[in-house]
Design a protein around this motif. Structure first.
Motif, short mmCIF file in Angstrom:
data_model
loop_
_atom_site.label_atom_id
_atom_site.label_comp_id
_atom_site.label_asym_id
_atom_site.label_seq_id
_atom_site.Cartn_x
_atom_site.Cartn_y
_atom_site.Cartn_z
N MET A 106 0.83 -1.20 0.00
CA MET A 106 0.00 0.00 0.00
C MET A 106 0.87 1.25 0.00
O MET A 106 0.65 2.19 -0.77
CB MET A 106 -0.93 -0.01 1.22
CG MET A 106 -1.74 1.25 1.41
SD MET A 106 -2.92 1.59 0.09
CE MET A 106 -4.11 0.28 0.35
N GLN A 107 1.88 1.28 0.84
CA GLN A 107 2.72 2.46 0.95
C GLN A 107 3.71 2.58 -0.21
O GLN A 107 4.04 3.69 -0.63
CB GLN A 107 3.48 2.42 2.28
CG GLN A 107 2.57 2.48 3.49
CD GLN A 107 3.31 2.27 4.79
OE1 GLN A 107 4.44 2.70 4.96
NE2 GLN A 107 2.67 1.58 5.74
N SER A 142 1.18 3.52 -3.86
CA SER A 142 -0.12 4.14 -3.57
C SER A 142 -0.84 4.60 -4.84
O SER A 142 -2.07 4.60 -4.88
CB SER A 142 0.06 5.31 -2.61
OG SER A 142 0.94 6.29 -3.15
N SER A 175 -7.03 -2.25 6.90
CA SER A 175 -5.64 -2.01 7.30
C SER A 175 -5.31 -2.80 8.56
O SER A 175 -6.18 -3.03 9.40
CB SER A 175 -5.41 -0.52 7.56
OG SER A 175 -6.26 -0.06 8.60
N TYR A 204 -2.84 1.67 10.13
CA TYR A 204 -3.95 2.47 9.63
C TYR A 204 -3.59 3.94 9.45
O TYR A 204 -4.12 4.62 8.57
CB TYR A 204 -5.19 2.31 10.52
CG TYR A 204 -5.11 2.93 11.88
CD1 TYR A 204 -5.53 4.23 12.11
CD2 TYR A 204 -4.62 2.20 12.98
CE1 TYR A 204 -5.46 4.81 13.38
CE2 TYR A 204 -4.55 2.76 14.24
CZ TYR A 204 -4.96 4.06 14.44
OH TYR A 204 -4.89 4.61 15.69
N VAL A 236 -1.97 4.62 5.85
CA VAL A 236 -2.69 4.32 4.61
C VAL A 236 -3.05 5.63 3.92
O VAL A 236 -3.71 6.48 4.51
CB VAL A 236 -3.95 3.48 4.92
CG1 VAL A 236 -4.80 3.31 3.67
CG2 VAL A 236 -3.57 2.12 5.50
#
Length: 346
Positions: A169-170, A173, A195, A200, A203
């Motif tokens: 996710m990071q 993105s 998450s 969380y 995100v």
């Protein structure tokens, strides 16, 4: 849809709450809605031998999360899904049948496509090769968009776009922003992302979603059987941070997963206990107490939308107390009554 779009709360700026070094955050008056009284439905390997929904209704649950697992095989990076070798309940035909039976029984449904990765946790998944990223993106998008279309066709009440992709996710993105746009073009219901409890805040896509979703396995205490007072005390700083985060983003928080093993110390580091459950004594009371204190902590918080406990076996019956004695399932245990009591609240 079953009117669940109204769950996307409206917010009214009312005052400022002084917080820590991050500065003041505006408090919002979250619109009151019924709590999501949900459970995670374990996909069966074969078609249902009987309708599993009445047993679910007996604990006053009103939502189920359906998980059509995808896989990243060993030494690969592409998402695989839909093989005949997969359990029936994880394939499209089983997912559709589960949704149909749930809706016929008046239950609401969240589809929660989730990736299992051989030998590792999906949160650690990342790639350093652009070609591999492209291949992963293509296969994951195909997988998710398949279930976005099913969600639209079946009138599904919510869709979770991913679960615990901590690094992916990071590290990528832009892909997730684009994927959300693709999903919105197919499915017009509420969206969330699940998450991990410790990610969380990192995100980047909450502004594009309707709910903040958290796998809420917060480690509270390693005590074998902590008191209610101890559990409530340990929840306080977590509640403070979650409330601040909900106010900051003006979105309600859903516990897309929460739950406890029925063993000593179940309110501690769940990910460790899960691997070592054979070393720990069964403890139904500790599990029931942990559920009770979670509900009593969050139930009256307007920013908390409810959640889906982990997990529920459709073919399991209360008289099978030998089945997964130390597992997360509350079925046939003290926690089943605790959940039924809280989910029975209006």
């Amino acid at each position: 849809m079953l009117g669940i779009g109204i769950l996307a709360a409206s917010f009214i700026n009312i005052d400022l709450e002084e917080k820590d070094v991050e500065g003041p955050v505006a408090k919002y008056d979250f619109k009151k809605e019924p709590k999501i009284k949900g459970l995670t439905f374990v996909a069966p390997p074969r078609p249902f031998s009987e309708n599993p929904m009445p047993y679910i209704q007996s604990v006053n649950a009103e939502w189920i999360a359906v998980i059509p697992y995808g896989f990243i095989p060993k030494d690969d990076h592409k998402v695989a899904h839909g093989s005949e070798r997969q359990w029936w309940g994880e394939r499209e035909e089983g997912v559709v049948e589960t949704i149909t039976k749930a809706h016929e029984s008046g239950l609401r449904v969240m589809i929660k496509p989730q990736i299992w990765m051989h030998g590792s946790w999906i949160g650690d998944f990342t790639l350093d090769n652009d070609k591999h990223w492209q291949e992963w993106e293509e296969t994951y998008s195909k997988y998710i968009l398949q279930y976005a279309r099913i969600a639209q066709e079946q009138g599904v009440d919510m869709l979770c776009i991913g679960t615990e992709f901590k690094k992916a996710m990071q590290d990528n993105s832009d892909y997730w922003y684009h994927l959300i746009d693709q999903i919105r073009a197919v499915y017009d219901g509420p969206l969330t992302y699940s998450s991990n409890w410790d990610e969380y805040k990192d995100v980047p896509i909450w502004d594009k979603l309707d709910y903040i979703g958290i796998s809420a396995y917060f480690p509270l205490t390693d005590e074998k059987e902590p008191s209610h007072a101890t559990l409530k005390k340990e929840w306080k700083p977590v509640v403070k941070e979650l409330e601040r985060f909900a106010n900051k983003h003006k979105k309600k928080i859903i516990f897309t997963e929460f739950g406890y093993l029925s063993v000593d110390g179940c309110a501690g580091k769940t990910w460790i206990l899960e691997k070592e459950r054979d070393k720990h004594n069964q403890n139904q009371k500790a599990q029931a107490d942990a559920f009770h204190c979670l509900f009593s902590t969050f139930w009256d918080e307007d920013w908390w939308a409810g959640g889906f406990f982990w997990k529920w076996y459709p073919e399991m019956r209360p008289n099978r107390k030998d089945f997964y004695n130390k597992d997360y399932s509350p079925q046939g245990k003290l926690a089943e009554k605790t959940i039924a009591e809280w989910y029975g609240k209006r």
